[in-house]
Scaffold this active site. Structure first.
Site, PDB file in Angstrom:
ATOM      1  N   ARG A  58      22.761  -4.632  35.561  1.00  0.00           N
ATOM      2  CA  ARG A  58      23.343  -5.565  34.583  1.00  0.00           C
ATOM      3  C   ARG A  58      22.317  -5.953  33.520  1.00  0.00           C
ATOM      4  O   ARG A  58      22.669  -6.280  32.390  1.00  0.00           O
ATOM      5  CB  ARG A  58      23.867  -6.826  35.298  1.00  0.00           C
ATOM      6  CG  ARG A  58      24.415  -7.876  34.337  1.00  0.00           C
ATOM      7  CD  ARG A  58      25.256  -8.920  35.058  1.00  0.00           C
ATOM      8  NE  ARG A  58      24.561  -9.563  36.148  1.00  0.00           N
ATOM      9  CZ  ARG A  58      23.725 -10.605  36.003  1.00  0.00           C
ATOM     10  NH1 ARG A  58      23.481 -11.115  34.802  1.00  0.00           N
ATOM     11  NH2 ARG A  58      23.147 -11.143  37.063  1.00  0.00           N
ATOM     12  N   TYR A 110      40.096  -7.337  12.796  1.00  0.00           N
ATOM     13  CA  TYR A 110      40.804  -6.782  13.951  1.00  0.00           C
ATOM     14  C   TYR A 110      41.524  -7.914  14.678  1.00  0.00           C
ATOM     15  O   TYR A 110      40.975  -9.002  14.871  1.00  0.00           O
ATOM     16  CB  TYR A 110      39.790  -6.081  14.856  1.00  0.00           C
ATOM     17  CG  TYR A 110      40.269  -5.785  16.250  1.00  0.00           C
ATOM     18  CD1 TYR A 110      41.409  -5.016  16.470  1.00  0.00           C
ATOM     19  CD2 TYR A 110      39.569  -6.258  17.354  1.00  0.00           C
ATOM     20  CE1 TYR A 110      41.848  -4.738  17.752  1.00  0.00           C
ATOM     21  CE2 TYR A 110      39.996  -5.976  18.638  1.00  0.00           C
ATOM     22  CZ  TYR A 110      41.135  -5.233  18.833  1.00  0.00           C
ATOM     23  OH  TYR A 110      41.558  -4.961  20.110  1.00  0.00           O
ATOM     24  N   ASP A 185      30.795  -5.903  11.412  1.00  0.00           N
ATOM     25  CA  ASP A 185      31.479  -4.950  12.290  1.00  0.00           C
ATOM     26  C   ASP A 185      31.576  -3.632  11.525  1.00  0.00           C
ATOM     27  O   ASP A 185      32.289  -3.529  10.529  1.00  0.00           O
ATOM     28  CB  ASP A 185      32.864  -5.483  12.652  1.00  0.00           C
ATOM     29  CG  ASP A 185      33.578  -4.608  13.678  1.00  0.00           C
ATOM     30  OD1 ASP A 185      33.319  -3.390  13.693  1.00  0.00           O
ATOM     31  OD2 ASP A 185      34.407  -5.138  14.438  1.00  0.00           O
ATOM     32  N   LYS A 210      35.613   3.699  19.746  1.00  0.00           N
ATOM     33  CA  LYS A 210      36.196   4.477  18.659  1.00  0.00           C
ATOM     34  C   LYS A 210      35.346   5.712  18.340  1.00  0.00           C
ATOM     35  O   LYS A 210      35.215   6.593  19.171  1.00  0.00           O
ATOM     36  CB  LYS A 210      36.382   3.580  17.442  1.00  0.00           C
ATOM     37  CG  LYS A 210      37.615   2.672  17.531  1.00  0.00           C
ATOM     38  CD  LYS A 210      37.557   1.611  18.592  1.00  0.00           C
ATOM     39  CE  LYS A 210      38.736   0.663  18.520  1.00  0.00           C
ATOM     40  NZ  LYS A 210      38.610  -0.432  19.511  1.00  0.00           N
TER      41      LYS A 210
END
Length: 395
Positions: A58, A110, A185, A210
């Site tokens: 992690r 978005y 972004d 993406k």
């Protein structure tokens, strides 16, 4: 339609292929591909080595380090952090703020980002978010004040393809407040088409689901920056909130990044040809594509991007019924959310990705029932055009 690279690429010299291909994390056996370290924990040499190097996945993993190093390099930043999703990366950025802090956000984002800002950041954590049309820098100047800690934007935006002049925005906000953080972004543009850090942005975000992943088989996100103090703050949030990616997903993105440039070139070429086709079609009202001269911010696209990208939005003549009939007539385009994969996707944002917005807000942003968004894939473009024509005949 025959086109040359110069028709759809603004910069034909820029390349990231070598940087994405020649990386390895293990020299022991000369493996061409970095190994996948599927281990949740790592043996420590002694108790004092806890917290140093790799000790728990992690908080860091060798396979994850590889993809982070590649992303940092192609984003022309010093540091990068990988996440289990783009939303986890967004969550990390917003968690730089505390209750009562203010931020400016692009008005056209978005749908998931808008949902998070309203339902979590504003309602749960008391962060004051002002949504601003950042295509108009005067609007940014009007709403910017000493209490704003973060300016967050997408360019191009999803789904209306609006652009923000990143360099001018950074100059304007820092004239008012020098230490404000600007986060961009970069998902639609990708590191291949746009480098926000060179234009003044502090943080560059990508939904690696993406184009970075590019095969519609993973969920992933990245943040990158140049400042160590900012990186350390983001990294602390990332491991405390737990949005880390699996080593296998890191490996898949590393694999996919090797073909990012060649994929993007072909997808951009396809998108440009499709945009020209749609622009001339009698059943299309308007096409939104930064690579077309008809786009109202085409000059800005040429200034800060290396091409118009592989995403197209267009308004079909008529309304919701016509748009839906057109979509039902398609056989090759896949009706699905997301974007950036090798297959071409198509959707109606008002009924899908942006359905969470009020009808009034969608109308204000231009996300009407007849707006269709498509993601150009790697199929032969003549087949894609034939499929669109088949859809138009269904109206």
């Amino acid at each position: 339609m025959l086109v040359q690279e110069e028709d759809y690429l603004f910069d034909t010299e820029f390349t990231i292929a070598t940087k994405t291909i020649h990386k390895t994390c293990d020299q022991a056996y000369g493996a061409v591909n970095p190994p996948i370290y599927m281990s949740s924990t790592f043996e420590l040499k002694d108790v004092d080595s806890f917290g140093k190097g790799y000790f728990y996945t992690r908080c860091g993993n060798p396979t994850r380090t590889v993809v982070e190093e590649i992303v940092a390099e192609i984003e022309q930043n010093n540091y990068a952090i990988a996440f289990s999703s783009g939303m986890a990366a967004i969550h990390c950025v917003i968690n730089l703020l505390k209750e009562g802090d203010e931020m400016l956000a692009m008005d056209d984002l978005y749908g998931g980002t808008i949902g998070y800002l309203k339902a979590i950041a504003m309602e749960k954590h008391g962060i004051k978010v002002k949504f601003v049309d950042m295509t108009n820098i005067d609007e940014v100047r009007k709403h910017m004040n000493q209490n704003v800690q973060l300016v967050y934007l997408e360019t191009p935006t999803n789904p209306t393809m609006k652009l923000t002049d990143i360099k001018e925005l950074c100059q304007v906000v820092r004239q008012i407040k020098n230490n404000v953080i600007v986060a961009v972004d970069n998902t639609f543009a990708t590191p291949y088409l746009q480098t926000p850090s060179n234009l003044g942005a502090d943080i560059t975000l990508n939904s690696g689901t993406k184009y970075l992943g590019g095969h519609s088989d993973i969920i992933f996100g990245t943040l990158s920056c140049r400042n160590k103090e900012l990186h350390d703050a983001l990294f602390k949030i990332s491991y405390l909130t737990g949005g880390c990616p699996s080593p296998f997903d890191c490996y898949l993105v590393t694999r996919s990044l090797k073909t990012l440039e060649v994929r993007m070139k072909q997808q951009i070429k396809n998108a440009y040809i499709l945009a020209k086709y749609l622009e001339s079609h009698p059943k299309v009202e308007k096409v939104l594509y930064p690579g077309l001269e008809s786009h109202p911010q085409h000059d800005l696209a040429r200034k800060q991007m290396r091409a118009g990208g592989a995403m197209i939005s267009f308004y079909i003549k008529g309304g919701a019924a016509e748009a839906e009939r057109m979509m039902k007539g398609l056989e090759l385009f896949t009706m699905a959310v997301s974007l950036g994969g090798v297959e071409s996707l198509i959707q109606i944002p008002a009924k899908m990705t942006h359905s969470g917005l009020t009808e009034e807000r969608r109308q204000e942003l231009g996300i009407t029932q007849n707006l269709i968004r498509l993601s150009a894939g790697l199929e032969h473009v003549s087949d894609l055009i034939k499929d669109l024509e088949h859809g138009f005949k269904n109206i």
